[in-house]
Design a protein around this motif. Sequence first.
Motif, PDB file in Angstrom:
ATOM      1  N   MET A  14       0.786  -1.126  -0.108  1.00 28.13           N
ATOM      2  CA  MET A  14      -0.177   0.074  -0.215  1.00 28.13           C
ATOM      3  C   MET A  14       0.672   1.278   0.334  1.00 28.13           C
ATOM      4  N   GLY A  15       1.487   0.921   0.876  1.00 29.29           N
ATOM      5  CA  GLY A  15       3.429   2.149   0.736  1.00 29.29           C
ATOM      6  C   GLY A  15       3.536   3.085  -0.341  1.00 29.29           C
ATOM      7  N   THR A  16       3.764   1.814  -1.126  1.00 24.49           N
ATOM      8  CA  THR A  16       4.824   2.064  -2.426  1.00 24.49           C
ATOM      9  C   THR A  16       3.749   2.429  -3.489  1.00 24.49           C
ATOM     10  N   LEU A  17       2.311   1.583  -2.945  1.00 25.41           N
ATOM     11  CA  LEU A  17       1.442   2.316  -4.021  1.00 25.41           C
ATOM     12  C   LEU A  17       1.386   3.561  -3.843  1.00 25.41           C
ATOM     13  N   MET A  18       0.773   3.958  -3.261  1.00 23.50           N
ATOM     14  CA  MET A  18       0.368   5.209  -2.409  1.00 23.50           C
ATOM     15  C   MET A  18       2.008   6.732  -3.088  1.00 23.50           C
ATOM     16  N   LEU A  19       3.085   6.497  -2.720  1.00 31.42           N
ATOM     17  CA  LEU A  19       3.976   6.706  -3.283  1.00 31.42           C
ATOM     18  C   LEU A  19       4.472   7.120  -4.616  1.00 31.42           C
ATOM     19  N   VAL A  20       4.346   5.958  -5.632  1.00 28.37           N
ATOM     20  CA  VAL A  20       3.955   5.647  -6.691  1.00 28.37           C
ATOM     21  C   VAL A  20       2.617   6.472  -7.128  1.00 28.37           C
ATOM     22  N   TYR A  21       1.541   6.452  -6.508  1.00 27.57           N
ATOM     23  CA  TYR A  21       0.527   7.115  -7.577  1.00 27.57           C
ATOM     24  C   TYR A  21       1.135   9.252  -7.035  1.00 27.57           C
ATOM     25  N   THR A  22       1.346   9.864  -6.109  1.00 29.26           N
ATOM     26  CA  THR A  22       1.870  10.379  -6.268  1.00 29.26           C
ATOM     27  C   THR A  22       2.456  11.298  -6.911  1.00 29.26           C
ATOM     28  N   LEU A  23       3.832  10.391  -6.996  1.00 27.10           N
ATOM     29  CA  LEU A  23       5.230  10.729  -7.747  1.00 27.10           C
ATOM     30  C   LEU A  23       4.438  10.689  -9.426  1.00 27.10           C
ATOM     31  N   PHE A  24       3.616   9.783  -9.959  1.00 29.97           N
ATOM     32  CA  PHE A  24       3.518   9.448 -11.484  1.00 29.97           C
ATOM     33  C   PHE A  24       2.149  10.894 -11.225  1.00 29.97           C
ATOM     34  N   LYS A  25       1.086  11.114 -10.498  1.00 25.55           N
ATOM     35  CA  LYS A  25       0.359  12.462 -10.685  1.00 25.55           C
ATOM     36  C   LYS A  25       0.752  13.183 -11.077  1.00 25.55           C
ATOM     37  N   GLN A  26       1.798  13.827 -10.638  1.00 29.10           N
ATOM     38  CA  GLN A  26       2.730  14.803 -11.349  1.00 29.10           C
ATOM     39  C   GLN A  26       3.407  15.048 -12.456  1.00 29.10           C
ATOM     40  N   PHE A  27       3.185  13.932 -13.555  1.00 29.68           N
ATOM     41  CA  PHE A  27       3.686  13.902 -14.585  1.00 29.68           C
ATOM     42  C   PHE A  27       2.228  13.889 -15.870  1.00 29.68           C
ATOM     43  N   LEU A  28       1.370  13.625 -14.664  1.00 30.01           N
ATOM     44  CA  LEU A  28      -0.016  13.499 -16.221  1.00 30.01           C
ATOM     45  C   LEU A  28      -0.698  14.849 -16.203  1.00 30.01           C
ATOM     46  N   PRO A  29      -0.664  14.754 -17.518  1.00 28.09           N
ATOM     47  CA  PRO A  29      -1.889  16.288 -17.932  1.00 28.09           C
ATOM     48  C   PRO A  29      -3.120  16.684 -17.059  1.00 28.09           C
ATOM     49  N   PRO A  30      -3.717  17.693 -16.934  1.00 26.37           N
ATOM     50  CA  PRO A  30      -5.163  17.178 -16.066  1.00 26.37           C
ATOM     51  C   PRO A  30      -6.192  16.569 -16.148  1.00 26.37           C
TER      52      PRO A  30
END
Length: 516
Positions: A14-30
Amino acid sequence: MAIMGEMLNLGSAMGTLMLVYTLFKQFLPPHLQLYFEKYFNKIVRFMYPYVEITFDEFIGGEYMKRSEAYSAIKTYLSDKSSASAKRLKANVVKDSQSVVLTMDYNEEVTDEFEGVKVWWSANKTLPSTQRIAWFPDDDEKRSYTLTVHKRNRELITQSYISHVLVEGKAIATKNRRRKLYSNNPSENWGGYRSSKWSNVAFEHPATFDTLAMDANMKEEIKNDLIKFSTAKDYYARIGKAWKRGYLLYGPPGTGKSSMIAAMANLLDYDVYDLELTAVKENAELRRLLLDTSNKSIVVIEDIDCSLDLTGQREKKKNREKDGNDDEQSDPITKKIKEDHEKKESKVTLSGLLNCIDGLWSSCGGERIIVFTTNYVEKLDPALIRRGRMDKHIELSYCCFDAFKVFAKNYLEIDSHSLFAEIETLLGETKMTPADVAENLMPKSDYDGVETCLKRLIEALKEAKKKAEDEAGLMAEKEEEKQRQKSGKEGKDQCVKEVRENGVAEEVKENGVSDIH
Ligand SMILES: Nc1ncnc2c1ncn2[C@@H]1O[C@H](COP(=O)(O)OP(=O)(O)OP(=O)(O)O)[C@@H](O)[C@H]1O
Ligand SMILES: [Mg+2]
């Protein structure tokens, strides 16, 4: 916080998933961010092994009502949180030295039940839109959230929550200081959060022991009250709301208000003193009654004067009888009349009856309603019929039994040689318990028992003489009236006879056709 900590303990997934989510989200268009978030939440919900149960402070639709569960949880948690929460809010209880600690908002406490760990958090959410409010607190939504592991869901919903509610209520009862409430004018109600009732500590010293009245009647009323307060199951079985109505009637100073205080002290109930004249309309009355708590006595004193409850029907009848009186009066008088009517309370008899019978029944049990009046005969029978006012109690002039209660309480005596004379005098004259009490009260340090009893005897003799004089005067007036009436009748008879004789003479002289 604690829950997050627990979540990380679930494993690194879960922790890793959250981390990935936060990082990955930044690079996505709105526009993709929203899409991504939606699906990510679904995955988290699937993997999140906890259940959250929220308890809101206010419940209900049109008439928001403070949730009893919320209050019980608050009390339960204030007991728990003072030991475990790190941020606490302190409330100093008025007139007492104690401080009540409650958990601060967005703070968490843990609790354990049958070896299962649960988390409580206090939440406060502000409105999403900014607006200027007269009562800023109104917009805040407060709640408690209980978080438990999915696998313990059943235990928590079936046993733990009811344990918290029972415990919370028990703690509240233990810490409770009884209150006397009086209704605020509706102009001051503000939003649903601000109270419709103001309260002070209820500290009336009257008890059934200090109440001077017929001993059998007192016992009967006490038994009736105790039976009521322990009859929860009985009322449920017969399908009736757990409430009871008492009508106390009698002349001023006979102990009606004192009896209400004695009732509250006997049952340990709060008192809601409802001033009907300050209630503008039926809807307001309903909201006020909904805002009362269990274990309470709602009192409407002097119901005959409170409103034109007694005369509504008669007034209507009179208006119908008078025809279109209004139409005939001039416009200015009509306007003044209308303005006056607007200011008057619009609570009607049927509104009051509906509140007592209908809604009243749906807002929980263990409530007593008491009406008092000096003129029972003036009341509309619908208001006091059995089922609404279950028990009619007449509080009347002082009897010997009542005097003995005063003698015991005021002078600490059970008997005295002057008692016999007092008993005879009390049988012959009417004196209110308030007056008897006043006469028995020592006026100075030198007033002994005998002085007080003699003062009462004098007052009783005086009252008796006054009553006799008044009765004599009344009899004289009545006699005079009769005399005048019979004199007038005699005179009328004479006139009639003279006239008839005159008429007969004329008939004799002129014949029937000439007479007018
Ligand atoms: N039956 C009673 N027993 C003990 N005290 C009484 C009794 N009746 C009157 N008193 C005393 O007289 C005073 C007035 O009594 P209380 O206010 O109860 O009368 P009431 O019937 O409510 O009068 P009102 O109709 O004017 O409201 C109180 O201070 C109370 O102590
Ligand atoms: Mg009174």
